[in-house]
Design an enzyme around this catalytic site. Structure first.
Site, PDB file in Angstrom:
ATOM      1  N   CYS A   1      -0.522  -9.790 -10.366  1.00  0.00           N
ATOM      2  CA  CYS A   1      -0.654  -9.705 -11.811  1.00  0.00           C
ATOM      3  C   CYS A   1      -2.109  -9.495 -12.161  1.00  0.00           C
ATOM      4  O   CYS A   1      -2.994  -9.650 -11.329  1.00  0.00           O
ATOM      5  CB  CYS A   1      -0.143 -10.987 -12.462  1.00  0.00           C
ATOM      6  SG  CYS A   1       1.535 -11.417 -11.968  1.00  0.00           S
TER       7      CYS A   1
ATOM      8  N   ARG B   1      -1.628  -3.517 -11.810  1.00  0.00           N
ATOM      9  CA  ARG B   1      -1.339  -4.704 -10.997  1.00  0.00           C
ATOM     10  C   ARG B   1      -0.071  -5.423 -11.448  1.00  0.00           C
ATOM     11  O   ARG B   1       0.393  -6.345 -10.783  1.00  0.00           O
ATOM     12  CB  ARG B   1      -2.519  -5.680 -11.053  1.00  0.00           C
ATOM     13  CG  ARG B   1      -3.803  -5.144 -10.464  1.00  0.00           C
ATOM     14  CD  ARG B   1      -4.916  -6.158 -10.615  1.00  0.00           C
ATOM     15  NE  ARG B   1      -4.665  -7.326  -9.789  1.00  0.00           N
ATOM     16  CZ  ARG B   1      -5.233  -7.544  -8.612  1.00  0.00           C
ATOM     17  NH1 ARG B   1      -6.056  -6.663  -8.105  1.00  0.00           N
ATOM     18  NH2 ARG B   1      -4.976  -8.636  -7.929  1.00  0.00           N
TER      19      ARG B   1
ATOM     20  N   TRP C   1       3.648  -9.090 -13.196  1.00  0.00           N
ATOM     21  CA  TRP C   1       4.642  -8.529 -12.287  1.00  0.00           C
ATOM     22  C   TRP C   1       5.502  -9.708 -11.867  1.00  0.00           C
ATOM     23  O   TRP C   1       5.029 -10.622 -11.196  1.00  0.00           O
ATOM     24  CB  TRP C   1       3.957  -7.880 -11.086  1.00  0.00           C
ATOM     25  CG  TRP C   1       4.885  -7.156 -10.165  1.00  0.00           C
ATOM     26  CD1 TRP C   1       5.275  -5.858 -10.232  1.00  0.00           C
ATOM     27  CD2 TRP C   1       5.508  -7.689  -8.975  1.00  0.00           C
ATOM     28  NE1 TRP C   1       6.104  -5.547  -9.188  1.00  0.00           N
ATOM     29  CE2 TRP C   1       6.271  -6.652  -8.398  1.00  0.00           C
ATOM     30  CE3 TRP C   1       5.512  -8.938  -8.358  1.00  0.00           C
ATOM     31  CZ2 TRP C   1       7.013  -6.826  -7.235  1.00  0.00           C
ATOM     32  CZ3 TRP C   1       6.257  -9.123  -7.202  1.00  0.00           C
ATOM     33  CH2 TRP C   1       6.994  -8.058  -6.655  1.00  0.00           C
TER      34      TRP C   1
ATOM     35  N   ASN D   1      -1.877 -15.809 -11.230  1.00  0.00           N
ATOM     36  CA  ASN D   1      -1.418 -14.808 -10.268  1.00  0.00           C
ATOM     37  C   ASN D   1      -1.165 -15.538  -8.958  1.00  0.00           C
ATOM     38  O   ASN D   1      -2.033 -16.261  -8.471  1.00  0.00           O
ATOM     39  CB  ASN D   1      -2.491 -13.720 -10.081  1.00  0.00           C
ATOM     40  CG  ASN D   1      -2.037 -12.606  -9.168  1.00  0.00           C
ATOM     41  OD1 ASN D   1      -0.862 -12.518  -8.828  1.00  0.00           O
ATOM     42  ND2 ASN D   1      -2.960 -11.747  -8.769  1.00  0.00           N
ATOM     43  N   GLY D   2       0.027 -15.360  -8.376  1.00  0.00           N
ATOM     44  CA  GLY D   2       0.354 -16.047  -7.125  1.00  0.00           C
ATOM     45  C   GLY D   2       1.729 -16.675  -7.208  1.00  0.00           C
ATOM     46  O   GLY D   2       2.530 -16.368  -8.094  1.00  0.00           O
TER      47      GLY D   2
ATOM     48  N   GLU E   1       5.256   8.559   5.517  1.00  0.00           N
ATOM     49  CA  GLU E   1       4.474   8.459   4.287  1.00  0.00           C
ATOM     50  C   GLU E   1       5.044   9.351   3.191  1.00  0.00           C
ATOM     51  O   GLU E   1       5.108   8.953   2.020  1.00  0.00           O
ATOM     52  CB  GLU E   1       3.012   8.816   4.582  1.00  0.00           C
ATOM     53  CG  GLU E   1       2.098   8.845   3.377  1.00  0.00           C
ATOM     54  CD  GLU E   1       1.961   7.507   2.663  1.00  0.00           C
ATOM     55  OE1 GLU E   1       1.440   7.503   1.536  1.00  0.00           O
ATOM     56  OE2 GLU E   1       2.390   6.466   3.220  1.00  0.00           O
TER      57      GLU E   1
ATOM     58  N   LYS F   1       6.386   7.959  -0.421  1.00  0.00           N
ATOM     59  CA  LYS F   1       5.889   8.423  -1.720  1.00  0.00           C
ATOM     60  C   LYS F   1       7.053   8.810  -2.636  1.00  0.00           C
ATOM     61  O   LYS F   1       7.062   8.483  -3.822  1.00  0.00           O
ATOM     62  CB  LYS F   1       4.963   9.626  -1.547  1.00  0.00           C
ATOM     63  CG  LYS F   1       3.590   9.288  -1.061  1.00  0.00           C
ATOM     64  CD  LYS F   1       2.823   8.504  -2.109  1.00  0.00           C
ATOM     65  CE  LYS F   1       1.837   7.549  -1.481  1.00  0.00           C
ATOM     66  NZ  LYS F   1       2.360   6.404  -0.774  1.00  0.00           N
TER      67      LYS F   1
ATOM     68  N   GLU G   1       8.901   5.645  -3.792  1.00  0.00           N
ATOM     69  CA  GLU G   1       8.113   4.806  -4.690  1.00  0.00           C
ATOM     70  C   GLU G   1       8.139   5.290  -6.137  1.00  0.00           C
ATOM     71  O   GLU G   1       8.264   4.479  -7.064  1.00  0.00           O
ATOM     72  CB  GLU G   1       6.648   4.771  -4.225  1.00  0.00           C
ATOM     73  CG  GLU G   1       6.384   3.904  -3.007  1.00  0.00           C
ATOM     74  CD  GLU G   1       4.921   3.927  -2.631  1.00  0.00           C
ATOM     75  OE1 GLU G   1       4.365   2.840  -2.403  1.00  0.00           O
ATOM     76  OE2 GLU G   1       4.334   5.021  -2.558  1.00  0.00           O
TER      77      GLU G   1
ATOM     78  N   HIS H   1      20.040  11.178  17.016  1.00  0.00           N
ATOM     79  CA  HIS H   1      20.522   9.842  17.347  1.00  0.00           C
ATOM     80  C   HIS H   1      20.992   9.092  16.106  1.00  0.00           C
ATOM     81  O   HIS H   1      20.812   7.877  15.996  1.00  0.00           O
ATOM     82  CB  HIS H   1      19.422   9.066  18.078  1.00  0.00           C
ATOM     83  CG  HIS H   1      19.023   9.689  19.371  1.00  0.00           C
ATOM     84  ND1 HIS H   1      19.709   9.484  20.554  1.00  0.00           N
ATOM     85  CD2 HIS H   1      18.022  10.564  19.663  1.00  0.00           C
ATOM     86  CE1 HIS H   1      19.136  10.191  21.526  1.00  0.00           C
ATOM     87  NE2 HIS H   1      18.106  10.851  21.013  1.00  0.00           N
TER      88      HIS H   1
ATOM     89  N   LYS I   1       0.150  -2.577  -7.596  1.00  0.00           N
ATOM     90  CA  LYS I   1      -0.832  -1.931  -6.726  1.00  0.00           C
ATOM     91  C   LYS I   1      -1.309  -2.843  -5.603  1.00  0.00           C
ATOM     92  O   LYS I   1      -1.336  -2.469  -4.455  1.00  0.00           O
ATOM     93  CB  LYS I   1      -2.017  -1.468  -7.578  1.00  0.00           C
ATOM     94  CG  LYS I   1      -3.115  -0.748  -6.793  1.00  0.00           C
ATOM     95  CD  LYS I   1      -2.618   0.569  -6.272  1.00  0.00           C
ATOM     96  CE  LYS I   1      -3.711   1.358  -5.586  1.00  0.00           C
ATOM     97  NZ  LYS I   1      -3.168   2.568  -4.945  1.00  0.00           N
TER      98      LYS I   1
END
Length: 616
Positions: free
Chosen positions: A2, A27, A74, A100-101, A489, A493, A496, A512, A611
């Site tokens: 946050c 954030r 968040w 935050n936490g 990656e 992307k 996300e 496979h 983030k």
């Protein structure tokens, strides 16, 4: 994950808090709120939604106030709504907290406090802290002592900012496992969970370490350390860091989104990552941050690379580079798994911890584990003064500049540049890279920025491809060798920011299992540069085409066979094999971006993501 802002000074606090929250919204962005001192009491205004919605209800409010705290959230405990938004207050309304936490023992604390008559309004773990402070203040009659006692009662992680009507001329901030920075100004001071919210006030910053708190007034910042073993507190003289980046770097600069801006910044960010570090004539690299530990690096039994998400993909590319060229064995670990599986760590291991923010909770915990076991811990981070940077034995900054878009782009390519420089440095020192080979690598590294510029000219063409595939529900990304991590990656992307299901695989593994998914509705992105396993990838493409899959190919040279079996071909410049991921990933970033935009997604603030992942 946050955003926290606090200000005390002479300016209009609401304007400063809102500006800070906007810079921290990457954030966390499911709710936001402020608490400020007005008319001899604390006013709290908060709501679910983006900071811009909060700003509307704050017009004309608090114009005479110059002390307050704010938060953009968040969600961890409790759904995003007005009640669960921060700040939270105690029963009396005299103490306001942003956090935050995660409070791991919040349920037992809440049960105890409820028995003592405290009334809770939210579903959050944070509200426990407000009521604990109320209880401690009732006992001790001092807000600082009340905050100090949190370190002994609260289990878990926290970054805190607190104001109180009992002592309205101060803000108290505290840290355990979640970052807090303090901007030191003249006649004003500011605190935040990230330095990006501070730069508008001052460039002078103090970073709190774990088990530290600070009492902040207009003219003073007093930082203290809590010693759990002795139940003691000591005052500290903290180093002041200088923020180097400019305010313009954390603004969009005419681009519609931060993500697109940061994709287009990569020619510069790549150059900044290598600036002053490449020695072409010597075929070597110079990394001053490693000079004090080079003996340990060169005599390492093995390298361990630990990271999360995109940084883990960078570490996987680094493994290919280091093992192939420097001939040092490398293991790549998800930091979140590494810390819990009681790994075998030798004293002569050298562990590298990759994190854009330098605050990633799992990566930081893995670093501390390695240090406890007596091995060397080195950081590869972007944010100067971050916790991983400070707690590492040594390390390398990637110098990518501020990255605001939640989906990492320029940090990834800068991480790859730094890993290439580490490979060159180690390989030249241990004799596994010759002078001639070293010069070739150095020359190719120096050409990367211009080659990325060439790829960015394909933006409009890639947008046209995105328009054809924006409505598909699934994607498969395939690559081999160095480009297998790029496939991972690229898929990440797309997931996300567009919310399309996508998977990355080594191309040979398709047979496979994943080949069962291939039909006319399955787009498959092949990363197929002209390299040592090019022919193998072509065979995999034939297998997809035979099952009517839609093929998008990333290639370096026109090949009649590839063009014939591909639905779309994106041609990029050639480079040496170890550096190819830095180029092949750029079209995948652009493809994900344009698909997401065309689907109406918020690319800078994708749902459920933040983030800097500062909680487990």
């Amino acid at each position: 994950m946050c955003g926290i802002v606090g200000y005390i000074g002479k300016r209009n606090v609401i304007n400063i808090l809102i500006d800070g929250l906007k810079r921290l919204e990457y954030r966390g962005y499911d709710s936001a709120g402020v608490a400020f001192w007005k008319d001899d009491k604390i006013e709290v205004l908060k709501m679910a939604g983006k900071v811009t919605e909060l700003e509307k209800i704050l017009v004309g409010v608090g114009s005479s106030s110059n002390i307050g705290i704010a938060h953009t959230r968040w969600a961890t405990h409790g759904i995003p709504n007005d009640i669960n938004a921060h700040p939270h207050i105690d029963c009396t309304g005299n103490i306001a907290v942003v956090h935050n936490g995660i409070v791991e023992n919040y349920q037992s604390l809440k049960t105890k406090l409820e028995r003592e008559g405290h009334i809770f309004k939210s579903q959050t773990d944070t509200e426990v802290i407000a009521h604990l402070l109320e209880e401690f203040y009732r006992i001790y009659g001092d807000v600082e002592v009340a905050v100090r006692n949190l370190f002994f009662e609260v289990k878990g992680t926290f970054g805190l900012a607190i104001i109180s009507s009992y002592e309205p001329d101060k803000i108290i901030v505290a840290r355990r496992g979640s970052p807090i920075a303090i901007g030191v100004g003249e006649g004003e001071n500011v605190a935040a969970s990230d330095a990006t919210a501070i730069i508008g006030i001052t460039r002078n910053v103090i970073f709190l370490d774990d088990d530290e708190y600070a009492v902040i007034t207009r003219d003073n910042v007093s930082v203290k350390k809590v010693d759990h073993r002795k139940f003691a507190v000591s005052e500290l003289d903290k180093e002041i860091f200088k923020i180097e980046f400019e305010l313009e770097q954390i603004e969009k600069g005419g681009f519609p989104h931060f993500m697109l801006k940061e994709i287009f910044e990569q020619p510069e960010s790549i150059m900044n990552s290598m600036r002053g570090r490449v020695l072409i004539e010597q075929g070597d690299a110079k990394l001053g941050g490693l000079s004090d530990v080079m003996d340990k690096v060169l005599n390492a039994r093995r390298f361990i690379i630990a990271a999360c998400g995109t940084s883990w993909h960078a570490g996987l590319v680094g493994k290919y580079m280091i093992e192939q060229l420097a001939k040092v064995p490398v293991v790549v670990e998800y930091a979140s798994e590494f810390r819990y599986r009681d790994p075998v760590i030798y004293p002569d291991d050298v562990a590298w911890f990759i994190s854009q923010s330098g605050e990633t909770a799992d990566t930081l915990a893995a670093l501390r584990l390695v240090k406890e076991r007596g091995a060397t811990a080195l950081g590869i981070v972007n944010v100067v003064g971050s916790t991983i940077a400070r707690e590492s034995d040594a390390g390398v900054y990637i110098h990518a500049g501020p990255e605001i878009g939640v989906a990492s782009t320029k940090a990834f390519t800068s991480q790859l540049v730094v890993l290439a420089l580490i490979t060159l440095l180690v390989g030249r020192r241990n004799g596994n890279i010759s002078l001639e080979q070293g010069r070739k690598i150095a020359e190719e590294i120096m050409k990367l920025s211009e080659k990325v510029r060439e790829i960015l000219k394909l933006n409009n063409f890639i947008e046209e491809i995105a328009d054809k595939f924006k409505d598909h529900r699934n994607f498969l990304y395939l690559g081999r060798g160095y480009n297998y991590p790029v496939a991972l990656e690229g898929a990440l992307k797309l997931k996300e920011i567009s919310y399309i299901h996508a998977e990355g695989y080594p191309a040979a593994e398709m047979k496979h299992g994943p080949i069962a998914l291939i039909d006319e509705n399955m787009p498959v992105v092949f990363i197929a540069p002209r390299d040592s396993i090019y022919e193998k990838v072509l065979s995999n493409m034939e297998e997809v085409k035979a099952r009517r899959g839609k093929i998008i190919s990333i290639i370096t040279e026109p090949d009649e066979k590839v063009v014939k079996i591909s639905d779309y071909v994106i041609q990029i410049p050639q480079t040496i094999e170890m550096l190819m991921p830095i180029l092949t990933v750029i079209p995948l970033q652009l493809l994900a971006y344009h698909i997401a935009v065309k689907r109406g997604c918020d690319v800078d603030q994708p749902r459920n993501l933040a983030k800097s992942v500062t909680v487990e």
